[in-house]
Write an enzyme that holds these catalytic residues in place. Structure first.
Site, PDB file in Angstrom:
ATOM      1  N   GLY A 126       0.834  -0.986   0.114  1.00 23.76           N
ATOM      2  CA  GLY A 126       0.021   0.354   0.136  1.00 23.76           C
ATOM      3  C   GLY A 126       0.933   1.061  -0.644  1.00 23.76           C
ATOM      4  O   GLY A 126       2.439   1.257   0.197  1.00 23.76           O
ATOM      5  N   ASN A 127       0.099   2.088   0.521  1.00 25.40           N
ATOM      6  CA  ASN A 127       1.424   4.106   0.347  1.00 25.40           C
ATOM      7  C   ASN A 127       0.290   4.784   1.882  1.00 25.40           C
ATOM      8  O   ASN A 127      -0.480   3.824   2.215  1.00 25.40           O
ATOM      9  CB  ASN A 127       0.900   3.952  -1.090  1.00 25.40           C
ATOM     10  CG  ASN A 127      -0.110   4.486  -1.515  1.00 25.40           C
ATOM     11  OD1 ASN A 127      -1.242   5.444  -1.191  1.00 25.40           O
ATOM     12  ND2 ASN A 127      -0.626   3.731  -2.306  1.00 25.40           N
ATOM     13  N   ARG A 128       0.881   5.710   1.521  1.00 19.37           N
ATOM     14  CA  ARG A 128       0.412   6.093   2.226  1.00 19.37           C
ATOM     15  C   ARG A 128      -0.624   6.864   2.428  1.00 19.37           C
ATOM     16  O   ARG A 128      -1.356   8.366   3.300  1.00 19.37           O
ATOM     17  CB  ARG A 128       1.731   7.598   2.863  1.00 19.37           C
ATOM     18  CG  ARG A 128       3.316   6.165   3.923  1.00 19.37           C
ATOM     19  CD  ARG A 128       4.097   7.260   4.181  1.00 19.37           C
ATOM     20  NE  ARG A 128       5.652   6.928   4.307  1.00 19.37           N
ATOM     21  CZ  ARG A 128       5.743   6.500   5.924  1.00 19.37           C
ATOM     22  NH1 ARG A 128       4.683   6.305   6.394  1.00 19.37           N
ATOM     23  NH2 ARG A 128       7.396   5.572   5.576  1.00 19.37           N
TER      24      ARG A 128
END
Ligand code: CTP
Length: 452
Positions: free
Chosen positions: A232-234
């Site tokens: 995923g990412n932030r």
């Protein structure tokens, strides 16, 4: 929209110190009703009749009243107006303005803007009857009309501020609007490049997106490794949620294609929940393709942080902690935004026309999170084929993921770049929507004028 005669135009409205200055407020409203953007300049005396705030709130542009003042972005305000206006109208114009202008004296923002501009000029004088009749005034008016080619909307007869009757009343406002329309004439509407225009100011906004359908993608996609884990990412979805909220308040219908979010979405938005890049892509393709060949939306703001890589395969069962480590093989995800841009433009990846473009063409906005410099952003805008790219340096304090603020640069397809100051995400959203609203109005005006 069809009977707006100044759609896509920027009209500079100069107001000088006559008692009729209050009528300029209504003139501004009439020009806006004709579809024009209006930037107001006030002479020092005019500010004593009507406050700049009234004009700023109604025009949504900073009001120029100090010849030495700079815009927040450092540009010289009256020169920006002079260079970007399609026409200048000075109403009411005092005897002093006529005299100064006839002699090229640029002592205030109104005269300075007129002197610095190549745009057509309309002058609507208003003053005491004897002042109007004076040979000096008449000679100045003749000079403006005959030597400079300015349109003069002559004052009317009637009761004057002094209580006397005579010629000197500001002409009827519709007559002044007609003169502005005539001055602009049939010059082609220039594709408005907001970065060359005076900036928009925050203030009460009208529902300039009423009747528009805005699609916003928000949050971060997740690419499954196994049933439990993902890449995923932030992204928290804050920027996308701010855009959705602002667009709803401005009257738009809003659909959010929501990847994984940490924030609430506004009530009133239609929400399509997605998890992965593939799901996001499928949802957006469904929104883009309608059986009648139109897109189901007017603008797409792609604020989602989309994964660039995903595992080649997803394990059906949870991967066990065994052995010395785990090597994941990743493959690139499709560039969703670039694909959508090709679909709406009807082009292939080389930019060649291969299919019918989507009409009316939806406006596409990309976001680019960069770390370091924004050098790559201009190239990214072209590569993706979007109309606007909002670039920010996520490594900078106060910008990027999880913050309530953002410092962004807005890049346009025409090569413009507007470096905005540090703003709240809501302010960034409104700046962006200002451009989208104007671009959609210009799109519709173009469609109207190009009809046989
Ligand atoms: N985007 C997309 N599909 C992808 C990757 C990104 O639609 N597979 C969109 C993003 O939502 C964003 C824009 O493209 O609006 C730019 O995203 P960014 O990650 O900055 O660009 P990339 O194409 O991934 O380029 P790079 O990773 O090389 O910076």
């Amino acid at each position: 929209m069809t009977d707006e005669r100044l759609g896509g135009r920027l009209i500079a409205l100069g107001v000088t110190g006559s008692i009729a200055a209050y009528k300029a407020v209504e003139l501004l409203r009439l020009l806006r009703a004709e579809g024009a953007e209006v930037a107001v300049m006030l002479s020092p005396a005019a500010t004593r009749f009507v406050g700049p705030l009234t004009f700023a709130a109604l025009s949504r542009h900073p009001v120029e009243s100090d010849i030495l003042a700079l815009l927040p972005d450092g540009r010289i305000g009256h020169i920006v107006v002079a260079d970007s206006a399609d026409a200048i109208v000075v109403a009411p114009a005092t005897a002093h303005f006529l005299g100064a202008m006839a002699n090229g004296l640029a002592g205030d923002v109104v005269t300075a803007t007129v002197l610095a501009s190549a745009a057509p000029v309309v002058v609507a004088p208003a003053m005491d009857g004897d002042m109007w009749a004076h040979p000096a005034t008449q000679a100045n008016v003749a000079r403006l009309r005959d030597a400079f080619g300015y349109g003069i909307v002559e004052p009317a007869a009637g009761e004057l501020a002094s209580g006397q009757s005579g010629v000197g009343r500001l002409a009827d406002l519709p007559e002044i609007v007609d003169a502005v329309v005539a001055a602009v004439g049939s010059t082609p509407v220039r594709a408005p490049d907001p970065s060359r225009r005076p900036p928009l100011v925050d203030g009460p906004r009208d529902t300039d997106l009423a009747g528009r359908h805005i699609v916003v993608s928000a949050g971060g996609t997740r690419e499954a490794i196994d049933p439990v884990r993902f890449i995923g990412n932030r992204s928290t979805g804050r920027m996308g949620a701010a855009i959705a909220t602002a667009a709803l308040e401005r009257g738009a219908r809003v659909t959010v294609v929501a990847a994984n979010l940490e924030v609430m979405l506004p009530d009133g938005a239609e929400v399509i929940h997605v998890e992965s890049t593939a799901e996001l892509r499928a949802a957006l393709l469904r929104l883009t393709h309608r059986p009648d060949g139109t897109a189901g939306f007017d603008a797409l703001v792609m604020a989602a942080a989309v994964a660039d890589f995903r595992p080649v395969g997803t394990a059906d069962t949870k991967l066990e902690r065994a052995g010395t480590g785990l090597t994941l093989q990743l493959e690139p995800t499709p560039d969703v935004l670039a694909q959508l841009a090709r679909i709406v433009r009807g082009t292939d990846s080389d930019g060649e026309a291969t299919a019918q473009a989507v009409e009316p063409r939806p406006y596409l906005v990309g976001f680019a999170a960069e770390t370091g410099s924004l050098e790559r952003a201009a190239e990214k805008l072209k590569r993706k084929g979007v109309d606007l790219l909002v670039a920010n340096d996520v490594a900078e304090a106060g910008s990027g993921f999880g913050t309530d603020t953002n410092r962004v640069s807005i890049l346009t397809l025409e090569g413009g770049r507007d470096d905005l100051p540090l703003l709240s995400k809501r302010q960034v959203a409104d700046r962006l929507l200002d451009r989208i609203a104007l671009a959609l109005d210009a799109r519709d005006a173009d469609a109207q004028t190009s009809k046989p």
